[in-house]
Design an enzyme around this catalytic site. Structure first.
Site, mmCIF file in Angstrom:
data_model
loop_
_atom_site.group_PDB
_atom_site.id
_atom_site.type_symbol
_atom_site.label_atom_id
_atom_site.label_comp_id
_atom_site.label_asym_id
_atom_site.label_seq_id
_atom_site.Cartn_x
_atom_site.Cartn_y
_atom_site.Cartn_z
ATOM 1 N N TRP A 1 0.840 -1.211 0.000
ATOM 2 C CA TRP A 1 0.000 0.000 0.000
ATOM 3 C C TRP A 1 0.862 1.243 0.000
ATOM 4 O O TRP A 1 0.555 2.233 -0.669
ATOM 5 C CB TRP A 1 -0.956 -0.010 1.187
ATOM 6 C CG TRP A 1 -1.941 -1.134 1.125
ATOM 7 C CD1 TRP A 1 -2.081 -2.149 2.026
ATOM 8 C CD2 TRP A 1 -2.914 -1.382 0.096
ATOM 9 N NE1 TRP A 1 -3.084 -2.998 1.620
ATOM 10 C CE2 TRP A 1 -3.610 -2.562 0.447
ATOM 11 C CE3 TRP A 1 -3.266 -0.728 -1.084
ATOM 12 C CZ2 TRP A 1 -4.633 -3.097 -0.334
ATOM 13 C CZ3 TRP A 1 -4.281 -1.257 -1.864
ATOM 14 C CH2 TRP A 1 -4.946 -2.419 -1.488
ATOM 15 N N ASP B 1 -1.256 6.530 6.511
ATOM 16 C CA ASP B 1 -2.367 5.631 6.176
ATOM 17 C C ASP B 1 -2.528 4.706 7.383
ATOM 18 O O ASP B 1 -1.639 3.901 7.676
ATOM 19 C CB ASP B 1 -1.992 4.842 4.914
ATOM 20 C CG ASP B 1 -3.020 3.785 4.539
ATOM 21 O OD1 ASP B 1 -3.995 3.578 5.293
ATOM 22 O OD2 ASP B 1 -2.843 3.148 3.472
ATOM 23 N N LYS C 1 -11.648 -1.824 7.221
ATOM 24 C CA LYS C 1 -10.731 -2.709 7.939
ATOM 25 C C LYS C 1 -11.161 -2.800 9.404
ATOM 26 O O LYS C 1 -11.485 -3.866 9.888
ATOM 27 C CB LYS C 1 -9.289 -2.199 7.835
ATOM 28 C CG LYS C 1 -8.807 -1.983 6.405
ATOM 29 C CD LYS C 1 -8.618 -3.281 5.637
ATOM 30 C CE LYS C 1 -8.595 -3.136 4.129
ATOM 31 N NZ LYS C 1 -7.489 -2.386 3.589
HETATM 32 C C1 LIG Z 1 -6.946 -2.018 2.309
HETATM 33 C C2 LIG Z 1 -5.924 -0.963 2.383
HETATM 34 C C3 LIG Z 1 -5.833 0.049 1.423
HETATM 35 C C4 LIG Z 1 -6.727 0.110 0.215
HETATM 36 O O1 LIG Z 1 -8.010 0.410 0.567
HETATM 37 P P1 LIG Z 1 -9.168 0.650 -0.511
HETATM 38 O O2 LIG Z 1 -10.252 1.229 0.342
HETATM 39 O O3 LIG Z 1 -9.507 -0.683 -1.082
HETATM 40 O O4 LIG Z 1 -8.664 1.586 -1.530
HETATM 41 C C5 LIG Z 1 -4.873 1.031 1.601
HETATM 42 N N1 LIG Z 1 -4.052 1.007 2.656
HETATM 43 C C6 LIG Z 1 -4.113 0.054 3.597
HETATM 44 C C7 LIG Z 1 -3.167 0.083 4.759
HETATM 45 C C8 LIG Z 1 -5.048 -0.962 3.493
HETATM 46 O O5 LIG Z 1 -5.110 -1.918 4.424
#
Ligand SMILES: *Cc1c(COP(=O)(O)O)cnc(C)c1O
Length: 361
Positions: free
Chosen positions: A101, A171, A195
């Site tokens: 990511w 993030d 998540k």
């Molecule tokens: C799942 C995830 C993403 C991507 O998320 P989307 O909502 O599918 O774009 C980005 N960063 C992390 C840390 C993730 O776990």
């Protein structure tokens, strides 16, 4: 009806209480004769829902007054572009690449300016968090970017990097609300809700006010400008209404549980059960350096792809679902977010112990 223990990395398990409450309110939300899915986002009822959700999040995270909370769409992935479009005033940013990511965010930023990779753990398949105490931060860098919890690889920053005064952008998709955070240490935090918070379709960003300006890169669409959403209190256009409503319920559940200190203790207790077993097992092993282990995502392997597949299949039959590892890592991964009860982790460890006894030659 029977519910499984769902170890999916996302969309992921939600608190049963929240789902039941939402089910009860599905046809008639608190006497207004319609579902939250059917009501105007401009209605008084909905305004209360979104305002309360924001306030509860502010309470949980202790968000200082000089930070805005934005409810956005487009997934965490859309932020990979939105962040440089809004924050890369000098067209320079430093990225720490600790997984897929972070790498995607880093690559996206290259479309908009000079994105430097200042540290990486790619040399060992992202199985550790690099030392970030003395990074070659670019003097012109508009921000320093991290993915704080690496969902796929199961690593987490235990100390934040020294950004040498530059705003830190993180993030936190897969560790959102898993433990207390000091928001003031960040310029911006954001994550996809699916998540650890709620349903897919909602992204929550917490941004320091001075970083929200009209001075965005030329051509940045109105909808991808943070100021648009900040000025309209996340109601510039139709937000993901139902998703925000469920997030709000999860915030209330977290408050009732005792807040983020309590969640941290619970999450540590759950993770310890699994890690202790992995450390004692002759068959299974964790794939991550101990100092970098995530409390949320726990990847592990047997070292034998066939045995891994057998494990995943038999676990599923026993009501332990979604344990297959990410396709880029293989093996298994147990995501044990806030809503995963301790009993779920205990069931997993029991199952692993039995599997080991039966299959160890
Ligand atoms: C799942 C995830 C993403 C991507 O998320 P989307 O909502 O599918 O774009 C980005 N960063 C992390 C840390 C993730 O776990």
């Amino acid at each position: 009806m029977s519910r499984v223990y769902n170890f999916s990395a996302g969309p992921a398990v939600l608190p049963e209480e929240v789902l039941k409450e939402a089910a009860e309110e599905m046809l008639d939300y608190r006497g207004c004769g319609m579902s939250v899915m059917e009501m105007s986002h401009r209605s008084k009822v909905y305004d209360t829902i979104i305002k309360e959700a924001e306030q509860d999040l502010r309470d949980l995270m202790n968000i200082p007054d000089n930070y805005k909370v934005l409810f956005l769409q487009g997934g965490a992935s859309q932020q990979f572009a939105m962040i440089p479009m809004n924050l890369m005033k000098n067209r320079t940013a430093d990225y720490i690449v600790t997984g897929q990511w972070a790498k995607k965010a880093y690559q996206e930023a290259q479309k908009y300016g000079r994105a430097n990779c200042v540290a990486s753990s790619a040399d060992k398949t992202f199985s550790y968090i690099p030392d970030c105490s003395d990074l070659p931060i670019d003097e012109k860098a508009d921000y320093v970017y991290i993915c704080e919890n690496n969902t796929i690889y199961g690593t987490k920053f235990k100390t934040l990097p020294d950004t040498k005064g530059k705003p830190l952008v993180a993030d936190i998709s897969s560790c959102f609300l898993s433990e207390p955070v000091d928001v003031a240490k960040y310029g911006m935090l954001y994550g996809g809700a699916q998540k650890n918070i709620g349903p897919a379709g909602v992204v929550i960003a917490v941004i320091r006010e001075d970083l929200i300006t009209e001075d965005v890169l030329p051509g940045t669409p109105t909808m991808l400008t943070y100021k648009t959403h900040a000025d309209a209190e996340s109601l510039y256009n139709t937000p993901p209404c139902y998703g925000i409503y469920i997030c709000g319920k999860v915030f209330k559940w977290l408050k009732k549980m005792g807040g983020l200190e309590v969640m941290k203790a619970r999450n540590e207790e759950k993770a310890k059960l699994l890690y202790d077993y992995l450390d004692s097992s002759k068959m299974f092993s964790g794939t991550v350096e101990k100092e970098s282990r995530s409390l949320m995502n726990v990847p592990f392997v047997t070292g034998d792809a066939e045995l891994d597949a057998k494990f995943v299949k038999e676990a599923k039959a026993a009501g332990l679902e979604n344990l297959k590892g990410h396709r880029t890592v293989g093996g298994m991964r147990a995501s044990i977010y806030n809503a995963m009860p301790k009993a779920g982790v205990e069931a997993l460890v029991d199952f692993m112990r039995n599997f080991e006894e039966e299959n160890l030659k």
